[in-house]
Design a protein around this motif. Structure first.
Motif, PDB file in Angstrom:
ATOM      1  N   ASP A 171      -5.400  -4.356   8.770  1.00  0.00           N
ATOM      2  CA  ASP A 171      -5.035  -5.720   8.375  1.00  0.00           C
ATOM      3  C   ASP A 171      -3.902  -5.757   7.357  1.00  0.00           C
ATOM      4  O   ASP A 171      -3.395  -6.827   7.037  1.00  0.00           O
ATOM      5  CB  ASP A 171      -6.250  -6.447   7.775  1.00  0.00           C
ATOM      6  CG  ASP A 171      -7.275  -6.826   8.820  1.00  0.00           C
ATOM      7  OD1 ASP A 171      -7.073  -6.522  10.008  1.00  0.00           O
ATOM      8  OD2 ASP A 171      -8.308  -7.432   8.432  1.00  0.00           O
ATOM      9  N   VAL A 172      -3.530  -4.586   6.814  1.00  0.00           N
ATOM     10  CA  VAL A 172      -2.520  -4.532   5.757  1.00  0.00           C
ATOM     11  C   VAL A 172      -1.455  -3.495   6.123  1.00  0.00           C
ATOM     12  O   VAL A 172      -1.778  -2.323   6.321  1.00  0.00           O
ATOM     13  CB  VAL A 172      -3.156  -4.143   4.401  1.00  0.00           C
ATOM     14  CG1 VAL A 172      -2.108  -4.134   3.294  1.00  0.00           C
ATOM     15  CG2 VAL A 172      -4.302  -5.077   4.048  1.00  0.00           C
ATOM     16  N   PRO A 173      -0.195  -3.901   6.193  1.00  0.00           N
ATOM     17  CA  PRO A 173       0.866  -2.922   6.461  1.00  0.00           C
ATOM     18  C   PRO A 173       0.910  -1.863   5.350  1.00  0.00           C
ATOM     19  O   PRO A 173       0.695  -2.180   4.170  1.00  0.00           O
ATOM     20  CB  PRO A 173       2.152  -3.755   6.453  1.00  0.00           C
ATOM     21  CG  PRO A 173       1.712  -5.178   6.560  1.00  0.00           C
ATOM     22  CD  PRO A 173       0.321  -5.259   6.025  1.00  0.00           C
ATOM     23  N   LEU A 174       1.174  -0.644   5.721  1.00  0.00           N
ATOM     24  CA  LEU A 174       1.212   0.458   4.772  1.00  0.00           C
ATOM     25  C   LEU A 174       2.092   0.162   3.560  1.00  0.00           C
ATOM     26  O   LEU A 174       1.731   0.482   2.423  1.00  0.00           O
ATOM     27  CB  LEU A 174       1.693   1.738   5.481  1.00  0.00           C
ATOM     28  CG  LEU A 174       1.695   3.017   4.675  1.00  0.00           C
ATOM     29  CD1 LEU A 174       0.317   3.329   4.119  1.00  0.00           C
ATOM     30  CD2 LEU A 174       2.194   4.175   5.525  1.00  0.00           C
ATOM     31  N   GLU A 175       3.220  -0.484   3.775  1.00  0.00           N
ATOM     32  CA  GLU A 175       4.126  -0.770   2.653  1.00  0.00           C
ATOM     33  C   GLU A 175       3.538  -1.775   1.653  1.00  0.00           C
ATOM     34  O   GLU A 175       4.050  -1.924   0.544  1.00  0.00           O
ATOM     35  CB  GLU A 175       5.501  -1.244   3.149  1.00  0.00           C
ATOM     36  CG  GLU A 175       5.481  -2.506   3.978  1.00  0.00           C
ATOM     37  CD  GLU A 175       5.303  -2.267   5.483  1.00  0.00           C
ATOM     38  OE1 GLU A 175       5.498  -3.238   6.233  1.00  0.00           O
ATOM     39  OE2 GLU A 175       4.967  -1.147   5.900  1.00  0.00           O
ATOM     40  N   ASP A 176       2.438  -2.445   2.019  1.00  0.00           N
ATOM     41  CA  ASP A 176       1.794  -3.406   1.116  1.00  0.00           C
ATOM     42  C   ASP A 176       0.538  -2.855   0.444  1.00  0.00           C
ATOM     43  O   ASP A 176      -0.122  -3.564  -0.310  1.00  0.00           O
ATOM     44  CB  ASP A 176       1.435  -4.688   1.884  1.00  0.00           C
ATOM     45  CG  ASP A 176       2.660  -5.455   2.340  1.00  0.00           C
ATOM     46  OD1 ASP A 176       3.750  -5.231   1.776  1.00  0.00           O
ATOM     47  OD2 ASP A 176       2.528  -6.277   3.275  1.00  0.00           O
TER      48      ASP A 176
END
Length: 159
Positions: free
Chosen positions: A144-149
């Motif tokens: 649910d969360v992009p790695l960059e975030d």
């Protein structure tokens, strides 16, 4: 679908083995019973490449069942999540820094004994959750969360 767990039958455990048996001498059932079921080791972590500092995030491994705080595919987890750390008496010294401070494996390795809320001490598998020591109900699935975030989801308090 049945959930796979790693909880051994209580009759296979020696009385208070955690106080009397060295980690390397525990039976496989005793080793597995040390897991308190908190789910913290299944939180994704970030490690600073320069300092080696490790921080935890609220982002859980794709295999963590947020309601039970257990791996949904424990026996084959490494084939599904290749980066999963398989903890053993041989690897504990290398990865203890990566484990939460409250982890029974880390606590015993550091000579601190089990916490009073640990299910082996309390006799109640819910005690870890009742003490607020688990991740039950507050994780975010990793997809649910992009790695960059992920840095936006760092947990500030010590685990």
């Amino acid at each position: 679908m049945a959930r796979l767990t790693r909880k051994p039958a209580p009759d296979t455990l020696r009385p208070q083995f955690w106080d009397r048996v060295a980690l390397k001498d525990m039976t496989p059932a005793e080793w597995e019973a040390l897991c308190d079921g908190c789910g913290k080791c299944c939180l994704n972590k970030l490690e600073d490449a320069d300092t080696g500092e490790v921080v935890f995030t609220r982002i859980a491994c794709r295999l963590l069942d947020d309601s039970t705080c257990r791996c949904a595919n424990y026996p084959i987890r490494k084939s599904i999540v290749p980066e999963c750390v398989v903890l053993s008496p041989k690897t504990l010294g290398e990865v203890a820094y990566w484990m939460p401070l409250s982890c029974a494996y880390r606590r015993l390795w550091e000579g601190r004994g089990l916490a009073d809320w640990h299910p082996l001490v309390s006799g109640d598998p819910e005690s870890v959750h009742e003490a607020g020591m688990s991740v039950r109900g507050w994780t975010i699935p990793e997809f649910d969360v992009p790695l960059e975030d992920w840095e936006d989801h760092v947990i500030e308090e010590e685990l």
